[in-house]
Motif scaffolding. Structure first.
Motif, short mmCIF file in Angstrom:
data_model
loop_
_atom_site.label_atom_id
_atom_site.label_comp_id
_atom_site.label_asym_id
_atom_site.label_seq_id
_atom_site.Cartn_x
_atom_site.Cartn_y
_atom_site.Cartn_z
N GLN A 22 0.82 -1.21 0.00
CA GLN A 22 0.00 0.00 0.00
C GLN A 22 0.86 1.27 0.00
N ARG A 23 2.01 1.19 0.62
CA ARG A 23 2.88 2.36 0.71
C ARG A 23 3.55 2.61 -0.63
N PRO A 73 -2.22 4.77 4.94
CA PRO A 73 -1.24 3.73 4.59
C PRO A 73 -0.38 4.06 3.37
N ARG A 96 2.59 6.23 4.41
CA ARG A 96 3.20 5.93 5.71
C ARG A 96 4.71 6.00 5.68
N ASP A 152 -7.54 1.48 11.75
CA ASP A 152 -6.09 1.63 11.59
C ASP A 152 -5.54 2.65 12.58
#
Length: 219
Positions: A25-26, A152, A155, A103
């Protein structure tokens, strides 16, 4: 035989890493892992003499390098991220808090899910994309961080720092320092100028810089 083993390991390892990178996701982590996978596959295909695949992976690796360089330049670039103050009852703020609530609790378990009376909220955006939320609460001339959340995708960045670096934003409210919460998981503050103080980190705001920024904005 041993050479064949290592060649197979190189090919399968590069392919597995390529697939794994697509699950990230990053954005910066995705580009970095994808680059490493591409380099492994360049070596693998070059040994086998599969030149079309060498060319393909060379192109994708070059693209990844360019994106990584741009992302790293933007990492601490105040022109990339914008800080927007929002009301505590702002509907979009509520939407972001609800969407990422689970989260948020993992990284900042002490935050109750909604800002309380007397607190102040800021949304950090990149273009039209929300990348983070910051909530602070004042106690005299100290701003206590109640929430410093990053989505995310971003991040690997520290967008909350743009709230702290906007000294005029906080100094204009009478704050002289910023103090973190001891319950924040994996704090990054020592990397952006905060000093450790027991279980928390503290940033002394630059009053002169804030005054100069306010003057320049007034011109």
């Amino acid at each position: 035989m041993l050479a064949d083993y290592w060649l197979d390991a190189l090919g399968w390892g590069g392919s597995a890493l390529l697939v794994f990178s697509l699950l990230q996701q990053r954005v910066l982590r995705f580009r970095t892992l994808n680059l490493v996978a591409g380099l492994l596959l360049i070596v693998f295909n070059a040994i086998l003499g599969v030149w079309p695949m060498v060319a393909l992976n060379a192109v994708t690796s070059t693209i990844n390098v360019l994106f990584i360089l741009r992302l790293r330049r933007q990492r601490h670039d105040a022109a990339t991220f914008e800080v927007i103050e929002v009301g505590l009852d702002d509907q979009y703020l509520r939407h972001v808090l609800d969407t990422h609530g689970e989260d948020m609790r993992k990284h900042q378990p002490a935050f109750p899910g909604r800002p309380g009376p007397g607190q102040e909220a800021f949304v950090v955006v990149k273009g039209d994309e929300t990348v983070g939320v910051v909530v602070i609460e004042g106690e005299g001339d100290t701003a206590h961080i109640c929430l410093d959340y990053v989505t995310p995708k971003y991040r690997d960045f520290t967008p909350g720092e743009f709230v702290w670096r906007r000294s005029d934003l906080l100094c204009g409210r009478g704050y002289k320092r910023v103090m973190t919460s001891p319950t924040i998981v994996a704090p990054y503050y020592d990397r952006i100028g905060f000093r450790p103080s027991g279980e928390v980190f503290v940033l002394e705001l630059d009053q002169d810089e804030a005054a100069a920024t306010q003057r320049s904005r007034a011109v």
